[in-house]
Structure formats: C-alpha cells, structure tokens
Enzyme design. Structure first.
Site, short mmCIF file in Angstrom:
data_model
loop_
_atom_site.label_atom_id
_atom_site.label_comp_id
_atom_site.label_asym_id
_atom_site.label_seq_id
_atom_site.Cartn_x
_atom_site.Cartn_y
_atom_site.Cartn_z
N TYR A 1 1.16 -1.00 0.03
CA TYR A 1 0.17 -0.24 -0.19
C TYR A 1 1.05 1.58 0.40
CZ TYR A 1 1.10 0.84 4.95
OH TYR A 1 1.32 1.26 6.06
N LYS B 1 5.92 -1.98 2.17
CA LYS B 1 5.16 -1.56 2.23
C LYS B 1 3.32 -2.23 2.43
CE LYS B 1 3.13 3.33 3.54
NZ LYS B 1 3.34 4.01 4.75
N1 PDD Z 1 2.74 5.73 7.29
N2 PDD Z 1 7.76 3.78 8.51
C1 PDD Z 1 6.55 3.22 8.37
C2 PDD Z 1 6.48 1.84 9.42
C3 PDD Z 1 5.21 3.91 8.39
O1 PDD Z 1 4.19 3.21 8.21
C4 PDD Z 1 5.40 5.15 7.91
C5 PDD Z 1 4.20 5.82 7.04
C6 PDD Z 1 6.53 5.89 7.66
C7 PDD Z 1 6.76 6.99 6.93
O2 PDD Z 1 6.72 6.83 5.22
P1 PDD Z 1 6.27 8.00 4.86
O3 PDD Z 1 6.63 9.24 5.56
O4 PDD Z 1 5.98 7.86 3.26
O5 PDD Z 1 4.51 8.06 5.14
C8 PDD Z 1 7.35 4.69 8.18
C9 PDD Z 1 1.48 5.27 6.44
C10 PDD Z 1 1.74 6.53 6.56
C11 PDD Z 1 0.28 4.82 7.32
O6 PDD Z 1 0.69 3.50 7.96
O7 PDD Z 1 -0.57 5.08 7.16
#
Ligand code: PDD
Length: 274
Positions: A20, A135
């Site tokens: 995702y 992700k």
């Molecule tokens: N999560 N690390 C993890 C484990 C995360 O799930 C996320 C973001 C980040 C930050 O990544 P970014 O800056 O690209 O949003 C780091 C999203 C926001 C979520 O799961 O809702």
C-alpha cells in the site's frame, strides 16, 4: 465507498498479501507523488507482483480521487493485493488479477498543542520481520505497537533491535544532537519514508547538518530533540520518551525551524509550484 465490494477470498484479506501507499495532497496537488509511486513499484517488485496500472493510469486515478485544484487537503490510501483466487493456497495461481483499491480522506489539521507541547512516545523491541522496506498490508505488529502506545497515553512506539533504533510503528524517527540531525540509514529494517527523505532534502537545502547513521537507543534517550516523520503527520516533535522529558521537554528550536521549512514547502505544493 460503503458499496465497494471485495471477495472474501481476496489474498489481502486471507494472507495480508498486498502492499500500500498513503499519499498526501494539498489543494489538489500531491506531495512527492512520483516518489510514492516509485516506492509502490519497489514494494510490488519485492513481493513479485506486476503493477496492474501504468504510471499514467495511477496519476489519473489518483488525481480523479482528490479532484481538480483547488481541492481540500486529502490523503489517498491505495492498496494492491494479489487478487482473489478460487481457493486458499499460499501459492497463488498465475492467472489471478490483482485487486486495486484507493480512496481519499480529509487530512485533519494538526492540533495546535502539538507545536507547543509535542507528543509522547514509548520504546519497545522491534518484533517485526526482516523486510520492513516493503510497505506491506501485513501490519499486525504495527497494530499491536500502536495499541501499546495508546495504553501508555503515548502517540507512537519507537522500536529498536538489540538496542539500535529502527523506526516508529507508523513513522520514521529522527533525532538532534549538537545541532545535527541523526536518523537510521535506509535498510531492510525500516521503511524508506518519503517524509524522512523530504526532511533531509530540506535540511540539505538550508544548510542543516544531518547524518544517516545507526542510532543506539541510549543516544536517542540523550537527544536534544526527537522527531517523528510520516506523510499524514508531517514532522512531529517528541517531548517525552518512556515518561522522561526529551531535552528540556519542549519542542526544540531545530524542529521549529524544520517545521517552518516543511510548511513553506507544503504551500509551494498547494500553489502548484513544485
Ligand atoms: N505509514 N515507517 C512506517 C512503518 C510507516 O508505516 C510509515 C508511514 C512511515 C513513514 O513513511 P512516509 O513518510 O512515506 O509516510 C515509516 C503510513 C502513513 C500509514 O501506514 O498510514
């Protein structure tokens, strides 16, 4: 959205077999859309699933979801799963079409107390697998960590492996010591956060020193400042760690500086200037 349907055999539902992205948009313009779509490609390649949409198709689907500028600030959630085969088998037949889902929701403005008081975090051992750069929709560990934080009246759980910081359950971690930002380097132990990358780019552009180096938990505990970064929460100041104050217990000067840079960057995005 309540009328959208997905099969109970969908491998996202049965196995968490999907990936995702969460992409913020301001005024109808996406923040770092190409970087998010590059990371989606990397996640899909890592789980050996062909991207069901071409880059142009993604751009047009996502733009349609948020609406033409000027549109309200929204974040788009998108997920791609390996689809819905006829029966449950870890090995997926080759002819199954992936399932694509995307929706937009309003971005809630940051509560003003966050800038004046900061947020609390707890620390826990990182209990996740060894492909945190993907992700993946398999988020049970993050769900457990988020609950533990909530139970401790904290916003986020900062995780470590053998005393070395990895990241938050849903965010990346940065810290400040001697006016230098330190953050763990990208590896299979953490998600290459788009907000983390943007923060470092802004630091570079404005002459703020930073290091991408392993951060021992003890170094984090002695930091002048700790920050969390994520697409939906931007850069947040952490002022309490496991109940102890971080620095002087107030959001620090470098966070205030970075927040101004970040907000200015968002305004440029909102005006279609980047
Ligand atoms: N999560 N690390 C993890 C484990 C995360 O799930 C996320 C973001 C980040 C930050 O990544 P970014 O800056 O690209 O949003 C780091 C999203 C926001 C979520 O799961 O809702």
């Amino acid at each position: 959205m309540t009328e959208a349907r997905v099969s109970v055999m969908d491998r996202g539902f049965i196995f968490g077999d999907g990936v995702y992205e969460v992409i913020p948009s301001y005024g109808g313009y996406f923040l770092r859309l190409e970087q998010h779509l590059d990371r989606l490609d990397a996640s899909l390649a890592a789980i050996r699933l062909d991207n069901p949409l071409a880059r142009d198709e993604w751009r047009s689907v996502l733009r349609r979801l948020v609406g033409a500028p000027p549109a309200p600030d929204q974040s788009v959630y998108l997920q791609v799963t390996r689809g819905a085969p006829a029966s449950r088998d870890h090995l997926c037949p080759a002819d199954v079409a992936p399932t694509v889902f995307a929706c937009a929701s309003p971005i809630k403005p940051r509560r003003p107390e966050i800038a004046t008081e900061g947020v609390a975090c707890i620390t826990r051992p990182d209990i996740r697998w060894l492909h945190c750069e993907i992700k993946s929709t398999s988020l049970i560990a993050a769900v457990m960590m988020r609950r533990e934080a909530e139970d401790a009246s904290a916003l986020e759980t900062i995780m470590h492996r053998d005393g070395v910081v990895t990241e938050g359950a849903v965010s990346n971690v940065l810290m400040v010591a001697s006016n230098t930002i330190m953050t763990p380097p990208n590896s299979h132990l953490l998600l290459p956060g788009i907000t983390r990358e943007l923060t470092l780019l802004l630091a570079e552009e404005h002459g703020i020193r930073y290091l991408e180096e392993p951060v021992p938990l003890e170094t984090l505990r002695n930091a002048d400042e700790i920050w969390l970064s994520s697409s939906t929460r931007e850069v947040l100041p952490v002022t309490r760690l496991d109940g102890a104050p971080v620095g002087d217990g107030r959001p620090g000067p470098l966070w205030q500086h970075m927040d101004r840079l970040y907000q200015a960057h968002k305004e440029k995005v909102r005006n279609g200037d980047v």
